[in-house]
Design an enzyme around this catalytic site. Structure first.
Site, PDB file in Angstrom:
ATOM      1  N   TRP A   1      -2.936  -2.640  -1.663  1.00  0.00           N
ATOM      2  CA  TRP A   1      -2.636  -4.019  -2.060  1.00  0.00           C
ATOM      3  C   TRP A   1      -3.257  -4.868  -0.965  1.00  0.00           C
ATOM      4  O   TRP A   1      -2.795  -4.869   0.176  1.00  0.00           O
ATOM      5  CB  TRP A   1      -1.127  -4.231  -2.139  1.00  0.00           C
ATOM      6  CG  TRP A   1      -0.740  -5.556  -2.716  1.00  0.00           C
ATOM      7  CD1 TRP A   1      -0.566  -5.860  -4.027  1.00  0.00           C
ATOM      8  CD2 TRP A   1      -0.451  -6.762  -1.994  1.00  0.00           C
ATOM      9  NE1 TRP A   1      -0.198  -7.176  -4.164  1.00  0.00           N
ATOM     10  CE2 TRP A   1      -0.127  -7.754  -2.945  1.00  0.00           C
ATOM     11  CE3 TRP A   1      -0.459  -7.117  -0.636  1.00  0.00           C
ATOM     12  CZ2 TRP A   1       0.200  -9.066  -2.584  1.00  0.00           C
ATOM     13  CZ3 TRP A   1      -0.141  -8.418  -0.282  1.00  0.00           C
ATOM     14  CH2 TRP A   1       0.188  -9.372  -1.257  1.00  0.00           C
TER      15      TRP A   1
ATOM     16  N   GLU B   1       6.072 -13.455 -14.291  1.00  0.00           N
ATOM     17  CA  GLU B   1       5.438 -12.372 -13.527  1.00  0.00           C
ATOM     18  C   GLU B   1       4.783 -11.322 -14.414  1.00  0.00           C
ATOM     19  O   GLU B   1       3.809 -10.718 -14.004  1.00  0.00           O
ATOM     20  CB  GLU B   1       6.395 -11.741 -12.507  1.00  0.00           C
ATOM     21  CG  GLU B   1       7.570 -10.994 -13.043  1.00  0.00           C
ATOM     22  CD  GLU B   1       8.494 -10.478 -11.938  1.00  0.00           C
ATOM     23  OE1 GLU B   1       8.071 -10.352 -10.786  1.00  0.00           O
ATOM     24  OE2 GLU B   1       9.670 -10.185 -12.261  1.00  0.00           O
TER      25      GLU B   1
ATOM     26  N   ARG C   1       3.344   0.232  -5.242  1.00  0.00           N
ATOM     27  CA  ARG C   1       3.207  -0.426  -3.935  1.00  0.00           C
ATOM     28  C   ARG C   1       1.901  -1.204  -3.802  1.00  0.00           C
ATOM     29  O   ARG C   1       1.673  -1.876  -2.800  1.00  0.00           O
ATOM     30  CB  ARG C   1       3.278   0.614  -2.808  1.00  0.00           C
ATOM     31  CG  ARG C   1       4.543   1.441  -2.823  1.00  0.00           C
ATOM     32  CD  ARG C   1       4.515   2.466  -1.719  1.00  0.00           C
ATOM     33  NE  ARG C   1       4.549   1.850  -0.424  1.00  0.00           N
ATOM     34  CZ  ARG C   1       5.643   1.485   0.209  1.00  0.00           C
ATOM     35  NH1 ARG C   1       6.813   1.707  -0.349  1.00  0.00           N
ATOM     36  NH2 ARG C   1       5.595   0.926   1.384  1.00  0.00           N
TER      37      ARG C   1
ATOM     38  N   ASN D   1      -0.824   1.563   5.987  1.00  0.00           N
ATOM     39  CA  ASN D   1       0.009   0.616   5.248  1.00  0.00           C
ATOM     40  C   ASN D   1       0.631  -0.318   6.279  1.00  0.00           C
ATOM     41  O   ASN D   1       1.326   0.152   7.172  1.00  0.00           O
ATOM     42  CB  ASN D   1       1.089   1.393   4.475  1.00  0.00           C
ATOM     43  CG  ASN D   1       2.226   0.519   3.963  1.00  0.00           C
ATOM     44  OD1 ASN D   1       3.352   0.967   3.840  1.00  0.00           O
ATOM     45  ND2 ASN D   1       1.950  -0.724   3.661  1.00  0.00           N
ATOM     46  N   GLY D   2       0.334  -1.619   6.159  1.00  0.00           N
ATOM     47  CA  GLY D   2       0.876  -2.569   7.138  1.00  0.00           C
ATOM     48  C   GLY D   2      -0.195  -3.566   7.534  1.00  0.00           C
ATOM     49  O   GLY D   2      -1.236  -3.670   6.883  1.00  0.00           O
TER      50      GLY D   2
ATOM     51  N   HIS E   1      16.102 -34.931 -14.503  1.00  0.00           N
ATOM     52  CA  HIS E   1      15.467 -35.506 -13.313  1.00  0.00           C
ATOM     53  C   HIS E   1      14.006 -35.052 -13.171  1.00  0.00           C
ATOM     54  O   HIS E   1      13.455 -35.091 -12.085  1.00  0.00           O
ATOM     55  CB  HIS E   1      16.263 -35.133 -12.062  1.00  0.00           C
ATOM     56  CG  HIS E   1      17.660 -35.663 -12.097  1.00  0.00           C
ATOM     57  ND1 HIS E   1      17.945 -37.008 -12.009  1.00  0.00           N
ATOM     58  CD2 HIS E   1      18.848 -35.039 -12.262  1.00  0.00           C
ATOM     59  CE1 HIS E   1      19.258 -37.189 -12.098  1.00  0.00           C
ATOM     60  NE2 HIS E   1      19.827 -35.999 -12.255  1.00  0.00           N
TER      61      HIS E   1
ATOM     62  N   LYS F   1       5.556  -3.919  -5.872  1.00  0.00           N
ATOM     63  CA  LYS F   1       7.004  -3.765  -5.930  1.00  0.00           C
ATOM     64  C   LYS F   1       7.637  -3.867  -4.552  1.00  0.00           C
ATOM     65  O   LYS F   1       8.748  -4.346  -4.399  1.00  0.00           O
ATOM     66  CB  LYS F   1       7.321  -2.413  -6.556  1.00  0.00           C
ATOM     67  CG  LYS F   1       8.792  -2.159  -6.689  1.00  0.00           C
ATOM     68  CD  LYS F   1       9.156  -1.850  -8.108  1.00  0.00           C
ATOM     69  CE  LYS F   1      10.620  -1.959  -8.375  1.00  0.00           C
ATOM     70  NZ  LYS F   1      10.989  -3.261  -8.903  1.00  0.00           N
TER      71      LYS F   1
ATOM     72  N   LYS G   1      10.988 -13.480 -14.736  1.00  0.00           N
ATOM     73  CA  LYS G   1      10.567 -12.322 -15.525  1.00  0.00           C
ATOM     74  C   LYS G   1       9.393 -12.691 -16.425  1.00  0.00           C
ATOM     75  O   LYS G   1       8.431 -11.952 -16.543  1.00  0.00           O
ATOM     76  CB  LYS G   1      11.705 -11.786 -16.415  1.00  0.00           C
ATOM     77  CG  LYS G   1      12.822 -11.024 -15.754  1.00  0.00           C
ATOM     78  CD  LYS G   1      12.448  -9.662 -15.211  1.00  0.00           C
ATOM     79  CE  LYS G   1      11.941  -9.692 -13.828  1.00  0.00           C
ATOM     80  NZ  LYS G   1      12.685  -9.802 -12.670  1.00  0.00           N
TER      81      LYS G   1
ATOM     82  N   CYS H   1       0.833  -1.200   0.000  1.00  0.00           N
ATOM     83  CA  CYS H   1       0.000   0.000   0.000  1.00  0.00           C
ATOM     84  C   CYS H   1       0.871   1.254   0.000  1.00  0.00           C
ATOM     85  O   CYS H   1       1.976   1.254   0.526  1.00  0.00           O
ATOM     86  CB  CYS H   1      -0.934   0.094   1.205  1.00  0.00           C
ATOM     87  SG  CYS H   1      -1.977  -1.335   1.435  1.00  0.00           S
TER      88      CYS H   1
ATOM     89  N   GLU I   1      16.075 -16.268 -13.045  1.00  0.00           N
ATOM     90  CA  GLU I   1      15.619 -14.891 -13.204  1.00  0.00           C
ATOM     91  C   GLU I   1      14.859 -14.716 -14.523  1.00  0.00           C
ATOM     92  O   GLU I   1      13.839 -14.032 -14.578  1.00  0.00           O
ATOM     93  CB  GLU I   1      16.829 -13.943 -13.109  1.00  0.00           C
ATOM     94  CG  GLU I   1      16.547 -12.476 -13.302  1.00  0.00           C
ATOM     95  CD  GLU I   1      15.535 -11.869 -12.333  1.00  0.00           C
ATOM     96  OE1 GLU I   1      15.162 -12.510 -11.344  1.00  0.00           O
ATOM     97  OE2 GLU I   1      15.092 -10.739 -12.598  1.00  0.00           O
TER      98      GLU I   1
HETATM   99  C1  G6P Z   1       8.680  -8.137  -4.966  1.00  0.00           C
HETATM  100  C2  G6P Z   1       9.060  -7.449  -6.257  1.00  0.00           C
HETATM  101  C3  G6P Z   1      10.322  -8.093  -6.834  1.00  0.00           C
HETATM  102  C4  G6P Z   1      11.435  -8.088  -5.803  1.00  0.00           C
HETATM  103  C5  G6P Z   1      11.010  -8.700  -4.481  1.00  0.00           C
HETATM  104  C6  G6P Z   1      12.026  -8.426  -3.392  1.00  0.00           C
HETATM  105  O1  G6P Z   1       8.258  -9.434  -5.225  1.00  0.00           O
HETATM  106  O2  G6P Z   1       7.991  -7.520  -7.188  1.00  0.00           O
HETATM  107  O3  G6P Z   1      10.715  -7.382  -7.985  1.00  0.00           O
HETATM  108  O4  G6P Z   1      12.531  -8.785  -6.320  1.00  0.00           O
HETATM  109  O5  G6P Z   1       9.774  -8.140  -4.037  1.00  0.00           O
HETATM  110  O6  G6P Z   1      12.052  -7.055  -3.166  1.00  0.00           O
HETATM  111  P1  G6P Z   1      13.286  -6.233  -2.633  1.00  0.00           P
HETATM  112  O7  G6P Z   1      12.803  -4.800  -2.670  1.00  0.00           O
HETATM  113  O8  G6P Z   1      13.550  -6.707  -1.247  1.00  0.00           O
HETATM  114  O9  G6P Z   1      14.422  -6.460  -3.548  1.00  0.00           O
END
Ligand code: G6P
Length: 613
Positions: free
Chosen positions: A74, A493, A27, A100-101, A509, A608, A490, A2, A486
């Site tokens: 969120w 997501e 957020r 937020n929290g 395996h 994020k 990508k 949030c 990674e």
């Molecule tokens: C969320 C974001 C990712 C990020 C992860 C960890 O899932 O969408 O992009 O890698 O959090 O976040 P941080 O800010 O701790 O790197």
């Protein structure tokens, strides 16, 4: 998660609130709302959807007021809908709150309040807290600030809250614990937000509220802060270094694309002043005082989440290879709950772009309580994690706004490479010539990424061919294994295609059973120690009619003959390949997601900055 914003001053609040919410939308973006006080009337508007939906919804309403609060959500407690959107009213409807929290003990608090006749409209924990505050104010017959203080002493959990009350038309009350909050100080006005991005264009002077502090923000007066234990604090005003241009799309269609293209610069920024091939030095000022801890460490533990965890995996290879220190890489969420063994001479590296991830923060606190040394690798300056660590090195990637992390990853890997090189140099586990080769290779990486970015048209062409698949497999070995993870992350997501990353040799395996003529297999097959082994893995895929899209070193001929498509990247030292090979995979995911009509910068269900566990 949030995002929260608030304004009090002599200007109209709404323009700041709505623009600020757009900036904070990374957020959370499932519902949004604002409250404004105009002529002793509290106008609250909120709805399910994005900030733009809120703005459209409000277009014919009264948005006047020089004091107001806003929220983008969120969902944690209660589905995203109009009722659960913030702000939330107190029982009398005389005041409203944004939050937020998570209030963890909201259940018993709610039950107690219900016994006393309170009726709740939403499913949120937030509504419980604002009811509690008003209940205390009435019961104890105290001022609002004091009621907030008493209530926060009863709360378990995390919060960044702002309260607006009809009975206090010239004052906002803000408090935080666990979730971030910044207060911008203008001339006779205050701007409040979850981070500095909404504030930067109005003022550079900010105060980062600390945990368990309450801010009394009164029109025309100085900012007052006290703790929830009633101790007065002097606000510490800092100057923001953030630049406004960094928060705009700058001509790109999406923030993600802009951030992919920024990588040559963000990597340079992450190295600036820290290495010189001419002088043969690597130096990370932020950890100088803690170098001895690295030298004494029998083990390094890396904690992180998401993409940052993948950067941590690359760092495992780097530290073990170069500095000969055993490394364990842990998901912060697992580490914090599994009673881990942590020694006082362990060095814990916490990696976080946002510096706010709740699990990473909790894992840090746990490791700290056991006496370990905590080194941070964060992108957001002044963030909670950056402040919770003993020392650290910022990544200097600049603000990353696209939810899918790109430039933060390469900046993290850059800083971790520098750290591993520095420690290796100090420990004497690296020869002089290898040390010099690696630092000149590192300096050459930005130019090599520029060359990869020039292959964008080919990557887009490949994206078009595979845009409609349902599954994808990503394979890599050694330093390329985290890149495979990674790449898969990508894709899933932002385009919602199921994708898995695997160490290439592990394919036999399990995942090999999935391979048929429909299955694209993205392989990182660059020159290096495992090249021949990866070639064999490619043959195994081809024998089962799988489609191979390979990332290869410029000039490669062997894989080119076997693969359906190849993307060439410039040659570099094997240990630096992740910095280059991840870029085509980022672009590939980006184009596939755009072609599928997905919201690239704000993928569904994600946020994020994950400030809930
Ligand atoms: C969320 C974001 C990712 C990020 C992860 C960890 O899932 O969408 O992009 O890698 O959090 O976040 P941080 O800010 O701790 O790197």
């Amino acid at each position: 998660m949030c995002g929260i914003v608030a304004y009090i001053g002599n200007k109209q609040a709404y323009p700041f609130l709505i623009k600020g919410l757009e900036r904070l939308e990374y957020r959370g973006y499932d519902s949004a709302g604002v409250a404004l006080l105009d002529d002793n009337k509290l106008n609250v508007y909120k709805c399910k959807g994005k900030v733009v939906d809120l703005h459209n919804f409000i277009s014919d309403k009264n948005i006047k007021g020089t004091i107001g609060i806003g929220h983008t959500r969120w969902a944690t407690h209660g589905v995203p809908n109009d009722v659960n959107a913030h702000p939330h009213y107190s029982a009398s409807k005389n005041m409203v709150m944004i939050h937020n929290g998570i209030i963890e003990n909201y259940g018993p608090l709610k039950a107690e309040l219900m016994k006393r006749g309170h009726i709740f409209l939403s499913d949120t924990d937030t509504e419980v807290l604002i009811h509690l505050i008003e209940d205390i104010q009435e019961k104890e017959n105290v001022r609002l600030g004091e009621a907030i203080r008493i209530a926060l002493n009863q709360v378990v959990g995390a919060y960044a809250i702002v309260i607006l009350s009809k009975n206090n038309p010239d004052e906002l009350f803000a408090a935080k614990k666990g979730s971030p909050m910044v207060i911008g100080i203008g001339v006779d006005e205050f701007y409040i937000a979850s981070d500095a991005t909404p504030i930067v264009e109005y003022t550079k002077n900010v105060v980062y509220l600390e945990d368990e502090e309450i801010a009394f923000i009164e029109r025309g007066k100085d900012l007052k802060i006290k703790t929830i234990k009633n101790k007065a604090k002097t606000p510490y005003v800092q100057e923001l270094e953030l630049k406004l241009e960094a928060l705009e799309k700058g001509g790109y269609d999406h923030f993600m694309l802009k951030e992919i293209y920024e990588q040559p610069r963000s990597i340079k920024d992450s190295m600036r002043g820290r290495l010189s091939s001419e002088k043969g030095v690597v130096n990370l000022g932020g950890i100088t005082e803690y170098e001895q801890k690295f030298l004494n460490a029998k083990r390094i533990i890396i904690i992180a989440c998401g993409t940052s965890w993948h950067a941590g995996l690359v760092a495992e290879y780097l530290f073990e290879d170069l500095a000969r220190i055993p490394v364990e890489v842990e998901y912060a969420s697992e580490f914090r709950y599994r009673n881990p063994i942590v020694y006082e001479d362990d060095v814990v590296i916490a990696i976080s772009q946002s510096g706010e991830t709740a699990d990473t923060l909790a894992a840090i606190e746990l490791a700290k309580s056991k006496g370990a040394t905590i080194i941070g690798v964060c992108n957001v300056v002044g963030s909670t994690i950056a402040r919770a660590t003993h020392a650290g090195s910022y990544t200097h990637a600049g603000p990353e706004i696209g939810v899918a992390s790109t430039k933060a990853f390469t900046a993290q890997v850059t800083v971790l490479t520098l750290m591993a090189l520095r420690v290796a140099y100090m420990k004497g586990t690296i020869s002089n010539s290898r040390f010099h080769t690696l630092i000149s290779e590192l300096e050459a990486i930005p130019a090599k990424i520029e060359r990869v970015l020039k292959t964008n048209d080919k990557i887009k062409f490949i994206a078009d061919i595979y845009k409609n698949v349902s599954n994808a497999l990503y394979l890599g070995r050694g330093y390329s294994f985290p890149v495979a993870l990674e790449g898969a992350l990508k894709l899933k997501e932002i385009s919602y295609i199921h994708a898995e990353g695997y160490p290439a040799a592990e394919m036999k395996h399990g995942p090999i059973a999935l391979i048929d003529e429909e299955m694209p297999v993205f392989v990182i097959a660059t020159k290096g120690t495992s090249y021949e082994k990866v070639v064999s893995n490619i043959q195994e895929v081809k024998a089962r009619k799988g489609k191979i899209i390979a990332i290869v070193t410029e000039g490669d001929t062997q894989v080119k003959e076997m693969a359906d498509y190849t993307i060439e990247i410039p040659e570099t030292d094997e240990i630096l390949v992740p910095l280059v090979s991840v870029v085509p995979l980022q672009l590939l995911s980006y184009h596939i997601a755009v072609m599928r009509g997905c919201n690239v910068d704000q993928p569904r269900n994600l946020a994020k900055s994950v400030t809930v566990e």
